[in-house]
Motif scaffolding. Structure first.
Motif, PDB file in Angstrom:
ATOM      1  N   ILE A  60       0.851  -1.184   0.000  1.00  0.00           N
ATOM      2  CA  ILE A  60       0.000   0.000   0.000  1.00  0.00           C
ATOM      3  C   ILE A  60       0.888   1.236   0.000  1.00  0.00           C
ATOM      4  O   ILE A  60       1.777   1.376   0.833  1.00  0.00           O
ATOM      5  N   TRP A  61       0.652   2.111  -0.956  1.00  0.00           N
ATOM      6  CA  TRP A  61       1.370   3.378  -0.999  1.00  0.00           C
ATOM      7  C   TRP A  61       0.615   4.385  -0.137  1.00  0.00           C
ATOM      8  O   TRP A  61      -0.623   4.447  -0.167  1.00  0.00           O
ATOM      9  N   VAL A  62       1.356   5.161   0.627  1.00  0.00           N
ATOM     10  CA  VAL A  62       0.759   6.168   1.498  1.00  0.00           C
ATOM     11  C   VAL A  62       1.291   7.540   1.123  1.00  0.00           C
ATOM     12  O   VAL A  62       2.502   7.791   1.200  1.00  0.00           O
ATOM     13  N   LEU A  63       0.401   8.413   0.702  1.00  0.00           N
ATOM     14  CA  LEU A  63       0.738   9.809   0.432  1.00  0.00           C
ATOM     15  C   LEU A  63       0.110  10.603   1.565  1.00  0.00           C
ATOM     16  O   LEU A  63      -1.044  11.049   1.486  1.00  0.00           O
ATOM     17  N   GLY A  64       0.849  10.703   2.670  1.00  0.00           N
ATOM     18  CA  GLY A  64       0.289  11.245   3.894  1.00  0.00           C
ATOM     19  C   GLY A  64       0.756  12.635   4.241  1.00  0.00           C
ATOM     20  O   GLY A  64       1.468  13.289   3.478  1.00  0.00           O
ATOM     21  N   ASP A  65       0.310  13.110   5.424  1.00  0.00           N
ATOM     22  CA  ASP A  65       0.662  14.460   5.885  1.00  0.00           C
ATOM     23  C   ASP A  65       0.332  15.503   4.826  1.00  0.00           C
ATOM     24  O   ASP A  65       1.160  16.342   4.465  1.00  0.00           O
ATOM     25  N   SER A  66      -0.902  15.411   4.297  1.00  0.00           N
ATOM     26  CA  SER A  66      -1.361  16.308   3.228  1.00  0.00           C
ATOM     27  C   SER A  66      -0.485  16.193   1.994  1.00  0.00           C
ATOM     28  O   SER A  66      -0.123  17.188   1.361  1.00  0.00           O
ATOM     29  N   ALA A  67      -0.134  14.940   1.659  1.00  0.00           N
ATOM     30  CA  ALA A  67       0.631  14.612   0.448  1.00  0.00           C
ATOM     31  C   ALA A  67       2.029  15.222   0.444  1.00  0.00           C
ATOM     32  O   ALA A  67       2.610  15.463  -0.609  1.00  0.00           O
ATOM     33  N   THR A  68       2.591  15.446   1.631  1.00  0.00           N
ATOM     34  CA  THR A  68       3.964  15.956   1.720  1.00  0.00           C
ATOM     35  C   THR A  68       4.983  14.833   1.876  1.00  0.00           C
ATOM     36  O   THR A  68       6.187  15.077   1.839  1.00  0.00           O
ATOM     37  N   ARG A  69       4.514  13.609   2.080  1.00  0.00           N
ATOM     38  CA  ARG A  69       5.411  12.462   2.248  1.00  0.00           C
ATOM     39  C   ARG A  69       4.840  11.265   1.493  1.00  0.00           C
ATOM     40  O   ARG A  69       3.632  11.053   1.487  1.00  0.00           O
ATOM     41  N   ILE A  70       5.714  10.492   0.874  1.00  0.00           N
ATOM     42  CA  ILE A  70       5.316   9.263   0.192  1.00  0.00           C
ATOM     43  C   ILE A  70       6.028   8.098   0.873  1.00  0.00           C
ATOM     44  O   ILE A  70       7.258   8.080   0.961  1.00  0.00           O
ATOM     45  N   LYS A  71       5.247   7.120   1.349  1.00  0.00           N
ATOM     46  CA  LYS A  71       5.817   5.933   1.973  1.00  0.00           C
ATOM     47  C   LYS A  71       5.213   4.675   1.358  1.00  0.00           C
ATOM     48  O   LYS A  71       4.103   4.704   0.828  1.00  0.00           O
ATOM     49  N   ARG A  72       5.964   3.591   1.441  1.00  0.00           N
ATOM     50  CA  ARG A  72       5.459   2.286   1.008  1.00  0.00           C
ATOM     51  C   ARG A  72       6.063   1.219   1.901  1.00  0.00           C
ATOM     52  O   ARG A  72       7.286   1.127   2.030  1.00  0.00           O
ATOM     53  N   GLY A  74       6.397   1.010   5.042  1.00  0.00           N
ATOM     54  CA  GLY A  74       7.249   1.532   6.094  1.00  0.00           C
ATOM     55  C   GLY A  74       8.460   2.313   5.636  1.00  0.00           C
ATOM     56  O   GLY A  74       9.166   2.910   6.456  1.00  0.00           O
ATOM     57  N   GLU A  75       8.720   2.345   4.343  1.00  0.00           N
ATOM     58  CA  GLU A  75       9.903   3.039   3.814  1.00  0.00           C
ATOM     59  C   GLU A  75       9.521   4.411   3.259  1.00  0.00           C
ATOM     60  O   GLU A  75       8.591   4.520   2.456  1.00  0.00           O
ATOM     61  N   LEU A  76      10.243   5.439   3.684  1.00  0.00           N
ATOM     62  CA  LEU A  76      10.019   6.774   3.139  1.00  0.00           C
ATOM     63  C   LEU A  76      10.620   6.854   1.736  1.00  0.00           C
ATOM     64  O   LEU A  76      11.817   6.658   1.547  1.00  0.00           O
ATOM     65  N   ILE A  77       9.786   7.146   0.761  1.00  0.00           N
ATOM     66  CA  ILE A  77      10.216   7.214  -0.628  1.00  0.00           C
ATOM     67  C   ILE A  77      10.585   8.637  -1.032  1.00  0.00           C
ATOM     68  O   ILE A  77      11.591   8.882  -1.698  1.00  0.00           O
ATOM     69  N   ARG A  78       9.770   9.600  -0.594  1.00  0.00           N
ATOM     70  CA  ARG A  78       9.993  11.000  -0.979  1.00  0.00           C
ATOM     71  C   ARG A  78       9.296  11.912   0.022  1.00  0.00           C
ATOM     72  O   ARG A  78       8.268  11.542   0.605  1.00  0.00           O
ATOM     73  N   ASP A  79       9.842  13.088   0.262  1.00  0.00           N
ATOM     74  CA  ASP A  79       9.128  14.074   1.056  1.00  0.00           C
ATOM     75  C   ASP A  79       9.362  15.465   0.491  1.00  0.00           C
ATOM     76  O   ASP A  79      10.299  15.691  -0.275  1.00  0.00           O
ATOM     77  N   PHE A  80       8.482  16.391   0.865  1.00  0.00           N
ATOM     78  CA  PHE A  80       8.482  17.733   0.290  1.00  0.00           C
ATOM     79  C   PHE A  80       8.364  18.748   1.424  1.00  0.00           C
ATOM     80  O   PHE A  80       7.262  19.158   1.804  1.00  0.00           O
ATOM     81  N   PRO A  81       9.499  19.144   2.009  1.00  0.00           N
ATOM     82  CA  PRO A  81       9.487  19.966   3.223  1.00  0.00           C
ATOM     83  C   PRO A  81       9.009  21.395   2.998  1.00  0.00           C
ATOM     84  O   PRO A  81       9.044  21.929   1.884  1.00  0.00           O
ATOM     85  N   LEU A  82       8.569  21.982   4.088  1.00  0.00           N
ATOM     86  CA  LEU A  82       8.180  23.385   4.146  1.00  0.00           C
ATOM     87  C   LEU A  82       9.342  24.157   4.750  1.00  0.00           C
ATOM     88  O   LEU A  82       9.907  23.736   5.761  1.00  0.00           O
ATOM     89  N   ASP A  83       9.708  25.273   4.135  1.00  0.00           N
ATOM     90  CA  ASP A  83      10.807  26.077   4.653  1.00  0.00           C
ATOM     91  C   ASP A  83      10.586  26.371   6.139  1.00  0.00           C
ATOM     92  O   ASP A  83       9.525  26.881   6.528  1.00  0.00           O
ATOM     93  N   GLN A 197       0.874  12.877  -9.166  1.00  0.00           N
ATOM     94  CA  GLN A 197       1.592  12.867 -10.445  1.00  0.00           C
ATOM     95  C   GLN A 197       2.988  12.274 -10.278  1.00  0.00           C
ATOM     96  O   GLN A 197       3.470  11.529 -11.143  1.00  0.00           O
ATOM     97  N   ILE A 198       3.625  12.575  -9.163  1.00  0.00           N
ATOM     98  CA  ILE A 198       4.945  11.990  -8.880  1.00  0.00           C
ATOM     99  C   ILE A 198       4.813  10.486  -8.661  1.00  0.00           C
ATOM    100  O   ILE A 198       5.628   9.696  -9.143  1.00  0.00           O
ATOM    101  N   LEU A 199       3.766  10.079  -7.934  1.00  0.00           N
ATOM    102  CA  LEU A 199       3.530   8.649  -7.740  1.00  0.00           C
ATOM    103  C   LEU A 199       3.285   7.952  -9.076  1.00  0.00           C
ATOM    104  O   LEU A 199       3.788   6.842  -9.299  1.00  0.00           O
ATOM    105  N   GLN A 200       2.530   8.585  -9.954  1.00  0.00           N
ATOM    106  CA  GLN A 200       2.279   7.992 -11.269  1.00  0.00           C
ATOM    107  C   GLN A 200       3.590   7.728 -12.013  1.00  0.00           C
ATOM    108  O   GLN A 200       3.764   6.686 -12.648  1.00  0.00           O
TER     109      GLN A 200
END
Length: 267
Positions: A60-72, A74-83, A197-200
């Motif tokens: 199961i892919w998880v795009l959580g924290d308002s789509a700021t993190r991608i996990k699968r 238990g592994e963090l795949i990508r995140d998009f930090p806020l300054d 779109q990144i997940l796609q």
């Protein structure tokens, strides 16, 4: 051909008690895996909270924290930090605007709320966050931020959003009043549609091979990234207008039943 299913959780996949039909999900998820269809949850909930909800299920892919993190798994795949400097400034302005607002400062490690949060509101926040910690001063948060969420029991999120826009916060952040009680703030151009779109790209699925489900204002973008976009019957009018189709309400297992019908059509 269907390759990817992306669904919002609260008000869409989850029922009004914050749960779901686990037997029906197991049956549906098995069908999806047998037909090469990927399942992804895209939500404001913390990734770890989503993993808790789907405990016992893999792939199961998880795009959580308002789509700021991608996990699968238990592994963090990508995140998009806020300054961080901008985030701290926002927290300061929000707390100065109204002391009773519940500010949730979210990092990769945990979500933080003020130590003086009322117990009733803490329980509400805990419904979306597994790793939730208290601290006296949120502006002293030690970690990198991924988003800021505000809970307002008086349902003034739209008013707060406008106040922050008036404070010149139209850039470089993305703000959405997902519900009357909730305001989500992320880095500019970081929202559900962009992250999907990144997940796609990651899984090799096109818009024509994607199905999406949503109900709230923050799900409008989900309706634009899928050929088969569904608003549940209880969705807000903007999401219904953006969707290609309307399906049964969250209380009627609309998401899972629609997925099953689509898979049957494929075979």
């Amino acid at each position: 051909m269907l390759k990817l299913v992306v669904t919002d959780l609260d008000g869409t996949f989850l029922n009004n008690k914050g749960s779901f039909d686990r037997e029906l999900f197991s049956e549906t998820h098995k069908m999806m895996k047998e037909n090469g269809v990927i399942f992804a949850a895209c939500t404001g909930k913390q990734c770890e909270r989503v993993e808790e909800l789907f405990e016992g299920h893999s792939d199961i892919w998880v795009l959580g924290d308002s789509a700021t993190r991608i996990k699968r798994d238990g592994e963090l795949i990508r995140d998009f930090p806020l300054d961080k400097k901008l985030g701290i400034d926002l927290i300061h302005h929000i707390q100065s605007y109204e002391q009773e607002l519940v500010v949730i400062a979210c990092t990769k490690e945990a979500a933080y709320v003020r130590s003086d949060i009322p117990e009733a509101e803490y329980k509400i926040v805990r419904g979306s966050y597994k790793e939730l910690r208290k601290m006296n001063d949120l502006t002293a948060i030690p970690s990198e931020l991924v988003k800021i969420t505000v809970y307002d029991k008086l349902h003034r999120s739209v008013k707060l959003k406008q106040h922050l826009l008036d404070q010149t916060y139209s850039e470089p952040v993305y703000m959405v009043a997902s519900e009357p009680a909730w305001l989500d703030i992320t880095a500019a151009d970081v929202h559900k549609g962009k992250t999907v779109q990144i997940l796609q790209e990651l899984v090799g699925a096109t818009k024509a091979e994607t199905m999406s489900f949503g109900d709230g204002e923050n799900d409008v973008e989900l309706m634009h990234i899928a050929e088969y976009s569904f608003a549940v019957a209880n969705a807000c009018e903007n999401t219904k207008a953006a969707a290609s189709f309307i399906t049964k309400a969250n209380e009627e297992n609309g998401v899972l039943l629609t997925i099953q019908k689509m898979i049957h059509l494929m075979n």
